[in-house]
Design an enzyme around this catalytic site. Sequence first.
Site: not given
Ligand code: HMG
Ligand code: MG
Length: 299
Positions: A207, A240, A249
């Site tokens: 990737h 990202c 990508n």
């Molecule tokens: P957090 O804030 O620590 O979560 O986030 P929490 O468990 O403390 O919950 C806080 C609030 O978020 C709560 O709501 C939960 O219900 C809600 P509130 O009570 O405040 O109203 N919540 C959610 N809502 C909907 N869907 C969920 C969810 N989880 C919690 N799944 C968390 C922790 C992991 C959720 C957060 O850090 C997160 O969403 N991270 C994702 C970041 C992301 O998407 N990054 C980009 C993708 S990775 C990438 O691009 C790399 C890749 O391409 C590979 C590469 O290139 O190397 C894959």
């Molecule tokens: Mg990526």
Amino acid sequence: MALPKSVRIVEVGPRDGLQNEKSVIDTKTKIDFINQLSAAGLTTIEAGSFVNPKWVPQMADSAAVFSGIKRAAGLSYAALTPNIQGFERAVSAQVSEVAIFAAASEAFSQKNLNCSIDASLARFTKIMRAASDANIPVRGYVSCVAGCPYQGDVDPKVVQTLSRRLIDMGCYEVSLGDTTGVATPLQTAHLVETVASAVAVDKIAVHMHDTRGQALANIFAALQLGVSTVDSSVAGLGGCPYAKGASGNVATEDLIYMLNGLGIEHGVDLNKLIAAGQYICTSIGRSNESKVAAASVYC
Ligand code: HMG
Ligand code: MG
């Protein structure tokens, strides 16, 4: 030279590509885009993510996207799931498969997932259990495989250990993410060899973000070592949100052009793919980063 006969492309444009776009993209545009990608012959399309919408607002409508797309038989529509809450949302949206994503750097894990690497694996264990019960395949990502924007160098042995853990947890494949596009070809070869000493090469995907123009060269290095699954993003969309400055990508069009030249099968219609890339770029007012798409206008 030992190159694979065919390559499976994982199109990440609708997720990795669009997640970083600042302007609101309407759901219908995303749906039309994904339908054009499937019509072009792509068989695995990462169509969205079920992360916290406050963290990545652009993916907040993923459920509506999944319910609107025209699903073609035999195609896999995937989504990222960071925790069990995301997994349950993904199941409700009837995804074909999910992807979990860990990082090879503690600093990036904190920025991207708000937890340590071990804590992220503990969350993923819950997903793996639920996915096994629901018979949903899980793909694993390792981010920052060649370097971390916050922490610097990353030891390939760390990537090897983490990749093995994801496979042992039940992932059918692990995708090595050069999140900020820092890798060069010999480094990629060393990385793939290191991981392949612990994980069968047919379970390794690459990737490659193209931030420094090295993605195709890195992919070529991986293909020579037997890797036959490659992630890419039409029009080179993306980046990202938690890796500032990272560009998209490798453009899928450019990958296809290289595979054609190498005589490697892929099943994608390049003209239809270029049209899909032009469609999304025009719709969202973004420049098309694919060199092959640009050349197609003149030659
Ligand atoms: P957090 O804030 O620590 O979560 O986030 P929490 O468990 O403390 O919950 C806080 C609030 O978020 C709560 O709501 C939960 O219900 C809600 P509130 O009570 O405040 O109203 N919540 C959610 N809502 C909907 N869907 C969920 C969810 N989880 C919690 N799944 C968390 C922790 C992991 C959720 C957060 O850090 C997160 O969403 N991270 C994702 C970041 C992301 O998407 N990054 C980009 C993708 S990775 C990438 O691009 C790399 C890749 O391409 C590979 C590469 O290139 O190397 C894959
Ligand atoms: Mg990526």
